[in-house]
Design a protein around this motif. Structure first.
Motif, PDB file in Angstrom:
ATOM      1  N   UNK A 123       0.837  -1.204   0.000  1.00 50.28           N
ATOM      2  CA  UNK A 123       0.000   0.000   0.000  1.00 50.28           C
ATOM      3  C   UNK A 123       0.870   1.251   0.000  1.00 50.28           C
ATOM      4  N   UNK A 124       0.304   2.330  -0.510  1.00 49.35           N
ATOM      5  CA  UNK A 124       1.005   3.609  -0.506  1.00 49.35           C
ATOM      6  C   UNK A 124       1.341   4.023   0.929  1.00 49.35           C
ATOM      7  N   UNK A 125       2.514   4.626   1.115  1.00 47.64           N
ATOM      8  CA  UNK A 125       2.924   5.210   2.396  1.00 47.64           C
ATOM      9  C   UNK A 125       2.773   4.237   3.561  1.00 47.64           C
ATOM     10  N   UNK A 126       3.091   2.964   3.330  1.00 45.33           N
ATOM     11  CA  UNK A 126       2.839   1.928   4.339  1.00 45.33           C
ATOM     12  C   UNK A 126       4.057   1.539   5.162  1.00 45.33           C
ATOM     13  N   UNK A 127       5.258   2.047   4.816  1.00 43.12           N
ATOM     14  CA  UNK A 127       6.463   1.692   5.571  1.00 43.12           C
ATOM     15  C   UNK A 127       7.256   2.952   5.901  1.00 43.12           C
ATOM     16  N   UNK A 128       8.092   2.829   6.942  1.00 41.68           N
ATOM     17  CA  UNK A 128       8.869   3.978   7.398  1.00 41.68           C
ATOM     18  C   UNK A 128      10.297   3.974   6.875  1.00 41.68           C
ATOM     19  N   UNK A 129      10.786   2.827   6.470  1.00 44.65           N
ATOM     20  CA  UNK A 129      12.165   2.761   5.998  1.00 44.65           C
ATOM     21  C   UNK A 129      12.301   1.631   4.992  1.00 44.65           C
ATOM     22  N   UNK A 130      13.256   1.794   4.074  1.00 42.73           N
ATOM     23  CA  UNK A 130      13.530   0.773   3.061  1.00 42.73           C
ATOM     24  C   UNK A 130      15.022   0.745   2.784  1.00 42.73           C
ATOM     25  N   UNK A 131      15.515  -0.438   2.427  1.00 42.96           N
ATOM     26  CA  UNK A 131      16.907  -0.536   2.021  1.00 42.96           C
ATOM     27  C   UNK A 131      17.040  -1.536   0.881  1.00 42.96           C
ATOM     28  N   UNK A 132      18.085  -1.345   0.106  1.00 43.63           N
ATOM     29  CA  UNK A 132      18.400  -2.250  -1.008  1.00 43.63           C
ATOM     30  C   UNK A 132      19.905  -2.408  -1.036  1.00 43.63           C
TER      31      UNK A 132
END
Length: 280
Positions: A123-132
């Motif tokens: 969903x849109x705007x559903x997480x606070x942080x991401x990494x790759x």
């Protein structure tokens, strides 16, 4: 953008990691990414965990945050950050083999899905942080990779990318004999420069808040992998079978190229910190 002369896609990436799964865990370990050395005295395992911890620091993770690990491999980065930072994470991998290993090594708050990030369904705007960590290179559509990360992050969220990058001033010889073959043998649909990554991030709506070139601190990873691979070939029948007769056997040619690419500056290793700006 460096593009291999034989097109690579998500199916090729999944096949690469599924077939070579036994070798990856033997040669690279559970994290399947570079180590980050500070003093040079760290063990390979300590250096690998140092890279994960660096990502966690740049993300500013706090307990309870919902996060995504894009191209999570065996889920080891997500597991470490769940244990050390108290976050919840959903990992995405193309490899069924990697996902099976992750499921067999569960940690509370971590889920691993076999799913293409470019069609992640979050969903849109559903997480606070991401990494790759070393997964953007495998993305067929890199602008969409950035756009999807921006879409699923909540305003104020951070995105950290650790990436193999082409040197900005790579010569035609370096492109022809090092970077293009590395892309082809490593199943990378393309390899960008720092400037191209920052342009794609900005076009997706991110603010670039940090960048660090850590090429010298990660390059010894490949000498360690080369030594481990030689040993595995000598003592393990399955490794010999995959290295000399597998569908993805040409991938091993990339190791000496990678060593030379780092030493000549043809390839760089960069850590980007991006932020989804809150509306005014």
């Amino acid at each position: 953008m460096i593009v291999p002369n034989i097109s690579q896609n998500a199916v090729a990436v999944a096949d690469h990691y599924d077939e070579l799964d036994p070798i990856y865990r033997r040669v690279w370990g559970d994290h399947v990414h570079h180590g980050l050395w500070a003093t040079g005295r760290e063990t390979p395992e300590e250096a690998v965990e140092a890279l994960v911890d660096t990502v966690g620091d740049r993300l500013g993770l706090t307990p309870g945050q919902a996060c995504v690990d894009i191209g999570c491999g065996y889920g080891s980065t997500a597991r470490r950050l769940a244990v050390t930072r108290g976050i919840r994470a959903t990992g995405f991998t193309l490899s069924a083999g990697q996902a099976r290993y992750a499921v067999a090594h569960p940690v509370a708050g971590v889920d691993v899905l076999v799913c293409d990030w470019l069609a992640n369904g979050l969903a849109d705007a559903s997480v606070k942080a991401a990494w790759a960590i070393e997964s953007s290179e495998h993305m067929v559509d890199k602008p969409l990779f950035f756009a999807e990360a921006h879409r699923v992050l909540a305003p104020g969220g951070r995105f950290v990318i650790c990436a193999w990058l082409a040197g900005t001033d790579a010569s035609s010889w370096q492109v022809r004999h090092l970077l293009e073959p590395i892309c082809r043998e490593g199943r990378l649909p393309s390899m960008g420069t720092r400037e191209e990554y920052e342009a794609m991030a900005t076009a997706a709506g991110f603010a670039v808040t940090g960048y660090e070139d850590v090429s010298r601190r990660v390059a010894r990873t490949w000498l360690i992998c080369a030594a481990r691979l030689v040993k595995a070939v000598l003592v393990d029948r399955e490794t010999r079978r995959l290295a000399f007769g597998g569908r993805n056997r040409n991938s091993f040619l990339g190791i000496p190229r990678l060593i030379l690419a780092y030493r000549t500056g043809a390839m760089r290793y960069g850590i980007f910190t991006l932020a989804k700006v809150k509306p005014a």
